[in-house]
Scaffold this motif. Structure first.
Motif, PDB file in Angstrom:
ATOM      1  N   UNK A 196      28.245 -24.629 -29.519  1.00  0.00           N
ATOM      2  CA  UNK A 196      27.685 -24.784 -28.169  1.00  0.00           C
ATOM      3  C   UNK A 196      26.363 -24.024 -28.028  1.00  0.00           C
ATOM      4  N   UNK A 197      25.508 -24.575 -27.168  1.00  0.00           N
ATOM      5  CA  UNK A 197      24.182 -23.956 -26.970  1.00  0.00           C
ATOM      6  C   UNK A 197      24.058 -23.405 -25.557  1.00  0.00           C
ATOM      7  N   UNK A 198      25.130 -22.831 -25.072  1.00  0.00           N
ATOM      8  CA  UNK A 198      25.158 -22.507 -23.645  1.00  0.00           C
ATOM      9  C   UNK A 198      24.187 -21.413 -23.233  1.00  0.00           C
ATOM     10  N   UNK A 199      23.597 -20.750 -24.201  1.00  0.00           N
ATOM     11  CA  UNK A 199      22.647 -19.703 -23.841  1.00  0.00           C
ATOM     12  C   UNK A 199      21.279 -20.291 -23.510  1.00  0.00           C
ATOM     13  N   UNK A 200      21.075 -21.575 -23.757  1.00  0.00           N
ATOM     14  CA  UNK A 200      19.738 -22.152 -23.507  1.00  0.00           C
ATOM     15  C   UNK A 200      19.451 -22.271 -22.021  1.00  0.00           C
ATOM     16  N   UNK A 201      18.149 -22.223 -21.677  1.00  0.00           N
ATOM     17  CA  UNK A 201      17.733 -22.421 -20.285  1.00  0.00           C
ATOM     18  C   UNK A 201      17.680 -23.922 -20.023  1.00  0.00           C
ATOM     19  N   UNK A 202      18.556 -24.403 -19.139  1.00  0.00           N
ATOM     20  CA  UNK A 202      18.605 -25.828 -18.848  1.00  0.00           C
ATOM     21  C   UNK A 202      18.075 -26.109 -17.441  1.00  0.00           C
ATOM     22  N   UNK A 203      17.612 -27.328 -17.222  1.00  0.00           N
ATOM     23  CA  UNK A 203      17.338 -27.820 -15.868  1.00  0.00           C
ATOM     24  C   UNK A 203      17.637 -29.315 -15.872  1.00  0.00           C
ATOM     25  N   UNK A 204      18.774 -29.671 -15.289  1.00  0.00           N
ATOM     26  CA  UNK A 204      19.270 -31.050 -15.352  1.00  0.00           C
ATOM     27  C   UNK A 204      19.124 -31.797 -14.033  1.00  0.00           C
ATOM     28  N   UNK A 205      18.148 -31.398 -13.224  1.00  0.00           N
ATOM     29  CA  UNK A 205      17.910 -32.133 -11.970  1.00  0.00           C
ATOM     30  C   UNK A 205      16.455 -31.928 -11.543  1.00  0.00           C
ATOM     31  N   UNK A 206      15.607 -32.916 -11.866  1.00  0.00           N
ATOM     32  CA  UNK A 206      14.181 -32.802 -11.539  1.00  0.00           C
ATOM     33  C   UNK A 206      13.618 -34.177 -11.143  1.00  0.00           C
ATOM     34  N   UNK A 207      12.515 -34.145 -10.402  1.00  0.00           N
ATOM     35  CA  UNK A 207      11.880 -35.390  -9.937  1.00  0.00           C
ATOM     36  C   UNK A 207      10.412 -35.454 -10.339  1.00  0.00           C
ATOM     37  N   UNK A 208       9.970 -36.684 -10.625  1.00  0.00           N
ATOM     38  CA  UNK A 208       8.553 -36.931 -10.927  1.00  0.00           C
ATOM     39  C   UNK A 208       7.983 -37.884  -9.887  1.00  0.00           C
ATOM     40  N   UNK A 209       6.718 -38.234 -10.080  1.00  0.00           N
ATOM     41  CA  UNK A 209       6.041 -39.160  -9.152  1.00  0.00           C
ATOM     42  C   UNK A 209       6.599 -40.581  -9.245  1.00  0.00           C
ATOM     43  N   UNK A 210       7.520 -40.834 -10.176  1.00  0.00           N
ATOM     44  CA  UNK A 210       8.191 -42.143 -10.177  1.00  0.00           C
ATOM     45  C   UNK A 210       9.169 -42.258  -9.010  1.00  0.00           C
ATOM     46  N   UNK A 211       9.555 -41.104  -8.423  1.00  0.00           N
ATOM     47  CA  UNK A 211      10.290 -41.158  -7.151  1.00  0.00           C
ATOM     48  C   UNK A 211       9.541 -40.275  -6.165  1.00  0.00           C
ATOM     49  N   UNK A 212      10.178 -39.243  -5.615  1.00  0.00           N
ATOM     50  CA  UNK A 212       9.492 -38.465  -4.572  1.00  0.00           C
ATOM     51  C   UNK A 212       8.982 -37.119  -5.069  1.00  0.00           C
ATOM     52  N   UNK A 213       8.809 -36.984  -6.394  1.00  0.00           N
ATOM     53  CA  UNK A 213       8.209 -35.773  -6.937  1.00  0.00           C
ATOM     54  C   UNK A 213       6.692 -35.867  -6.924  1.00  0.00           C
ATOM     55  N   UNK A 214       6.035 -34.717  -7.094  1.00  0.00           N
ATOM     56  CA  UNK A 214       4.571 -34.665  -7.026  1.00  0.00           C
ATOM     57  C   UNK A 214       3.942 -34.882  -8.411  1.00  0.00           C
ATOM     58  N   UNK A 215       4.538 -34.294  -9.452  1.00  0.00           N
ATOM     59  CA  UNK A 215       3.934 -34.357 -10.787  1.00  0.00           C
ATOM     60  C   UNK A 215       4.324 -35.635 -11.519  1.00  0.00           C
ATOM     61  N   UNK A 216       3.397 -36.153 -12.344  1.00  0.00           N
ATOM     62  CA  UNK A 216       3.792 -37.296 -13.171  1.00  0.00           C
ATOM     63  C   UNK A 216       4.714 -36.788 -14.292  1.00  0.00           C
ATOM     64  N   UNK A 217       5.423 -37.690 -14.974  1.00  0.00           N
ATOM     65  CA  UNK A 217       6.423 -37.237 -15.949  1.00  0.00           C
ATOM     66  C   UNK A 217       5.851 -36.316 -17.030  1.00  0.00           C
ATOM     67  N   UNK A 218       4.641 -36.566 -17.485  1.00  0.00           N
ATOM     68  CA  UNK A 218       4.041 -35.725 -18.533  1.00  0.00           C
ATOM     69  C   UNK A 218       3.767 -34.317 -18.004  1.00  0.00           C
ATOM     70  N   UNK A 219       3.173 -34.266 -16.812  1.00  0.00           N
ATOM     71  CA  UNK A 219       2.873 -32.959 -16.205  1.00  0.00           C
ATOM     72  C   UNK A 219       4.161 -32.194 -15.903  1.00  0.00           C
ATOM     73  N   UNK A 220       5.194 -32.933 -15.525  1.00  0.00           N
ATOM     74  CA  UNK A 220       6.483 -32.285 -15.229  1.00  0.00           C
ATOM     75  C   UNK A 220       7.034 -31.600 -16.476  1.00  0.00           C
ATOM     76  N   UNK A 221       7.010 -32.312 -17.606  1.00  0.00           N
ATOM     77  CA  UNK A 221       7.542 -31.750 -18.852  1.00  0.00           C
ATOM     78  C   UNK A 221       6.721 -30.526 -19.270  1.00  0.00           C
ATOM     79  N   UNK A 222       5.397 -30.628 -19.155  1.00  0.00           N
ATOM     80  CA  UNK A 222       4.541 -29.491 -19.538  1.00  0.00           C
ATOM     81  C   UNK A 222       4.844 -28.279 -18.665  1.00  0.00           C
ATOM     82  N   UNK A 223       5.045 -28.532 -17.385  1.00  0.00           N
ATOM     83  CA  UNK A 223       5.343 -27.417 -16.483  1.00  0.00           C
ATOM     84  C   UNK A 223       6.718 -26.815 -16.803  1.00  0.00           C
ATOM     85  N   UNK A 224       7.666 -27.695 -17.125  1.00  0.00           N
ATOM     86  CA  UNK A 224       9.007 -27.202 -17.475  1.00  0.00           C
ATOM     87  C   UNK A 224       8.920 -26.281 -18.696  1.00  0.00           C
ATOM     88  N   UNK A 225       8.167 -26.720 -19.690  1.00  0.00           N
ATOM     89  CA  UNK A 225       8.003 -25.901 -20.905  1.00  0.00           C
ATOM     90  C   UNK A 225       7.365 -24.555 -20.545  1.00  0.00           C
TER      91      UNK A 225
END
Ligand code: AMP
Ligand code: MN
Ligand code: MN
Ligand code: MN
Length: 276
Positions: free
Chosen positions: A1-30
């Motif tokens: 198991x990798x339970x020590x990893x930092x996860x985020x399993x609920x995010x939105x992009x500009x394809x729905x009501x988020x502000x960032x496009x999917x690429x910018x979202x991933x870069x920001x997450x990183x």
């Protein structure tokens, strides 16, 4: 198991009501230190392939996702599908059905707002959505731009929130249908932000019972920044109902610090964390 990893399993992009496009979202997450990310736009997977590719480029883990709208006992309930096969023909078909419901709903919202003296809301919201799905925050933004309200929050309070004219939910599929859709696409069904439905404890238990009876797999034990006692309560519910535990920021906007990517505490040690 990798339970020590930092996860985020609920995010939105500009394809729905988020502000960032999917690429910018991933870069920001990183940049925020997220090690495994899921993109879970409302009722669409339009950004998932691009986000996945970007996650591979940036060397972070990625899980496919969607946040489906449903209804249960007259309440608008959100269910996250994780690990879905975004190429599955059944999923594509169901997303098309959902898109039509959302479009029909947007027309109804438009008509209801027009009766209240707000003209051109659908055209305005569609333009703000910029090609992505049209959601209530786009209507709110339109009303703000037109001076009908002084904030997004007041647009929800007066026009779009629970019980208001623009709160149209009867077009969404039943909770059980949505769980079935997610399973057809080989995904895990995760009850989203259980603490945000403003239910009594008894009603929340009934909801979780119904979700479990439909075959639901997991629930969010953490949704954004929340009090430790809420996390403990939800962790106990997840364990009692034998549901796996998920965690996500529900990130929409870099200017909303309470939803910062990966910026929430760890899941309690006794939780069974969804796989990734
Ligand atoms: P929809 O999918 O069209 O029903 O829009 C729901 C979205 O509206 C949620 O996912 C939130 O992003 C946003 N939302 C719901 N309630 C509020 C509120 N009171 N203030 C601001 N945004 C809200
Ligand atoms: Mn949203
Ligand atoms: Mn939601
Ligand atoms: Mn969400």
């Amino acid at each position: 198991m990798n339970e020590h990893k930092v996860i985020d399993f609920h995010t939105h992009s500009s394809e729905s009501d988020g502000i960032l496009n999917p690429i910018a979202l991933v870069s920001r997450a990183k940049a925020c230190g997220v090690e495994v990310l899921a993109l879970t736009d409302h009722d669409t997977v339009a950004g998932v392939a691009v986000a996945r590719e970007q996650a591979h480029k940036e060397g972070i883990g990625f899980v496919t996702g969607i946040e489906f709208s449903s209804v249960w006992e007259g309440v608008n309930i959100h269910v996250i599908g994780l690990h879905i096969d975004i190429e599955h023909p059944a999923l594509k078909n169901n997303i098309e059905i959902q898109g039509k419901a959302r479009q029909e709903r947007a027309q109804l919202i438009d008509q209801r707002l027009e009766k209240l003296g707000i003209k051109g809301a659908l055209a305005g919201a569609t333009s703000i959505a910029g090609g992505g799905i049209v959601a209530r925050p786009h209507f709110a933004e339109f009303m703000l731009q037109q001076g009908h309200v002084t904030s997004i929050e007041s647009a929800f309070k007066k026009y779009l929130g629970d019980g208001k004219a623009g709160d149209v939910k009867h077009l969404w599929p039943e909770l059980t249908t949505i769980v079935k859709w997610i399973h057809e696409a080989r995904g895990l069904a995760v009850l989203a932000h259980p603490n945000r439905y403003k239910m009594t404890n008894a009603k929340l238990r009934r909801l979780i019972t119904a979700f479990k009876a439909s075959g639901g797999d997991a629930m969010e034990v953490i949704s954004g920044q929340q009090e430790q006692k809420v996390t403990s309560y939800l962790a106990d519910l997840a364990n009692f109902y034998e549901l796996q535990a998920s965690a996500g920021s529900d990130f929409h906007d870099p200017n909303s610090p309470w939803q910062s990517l990966g910026g929430f505490g760890k899941l309690p040690a006794h939780c069974r964390v969804v796989s990734y």
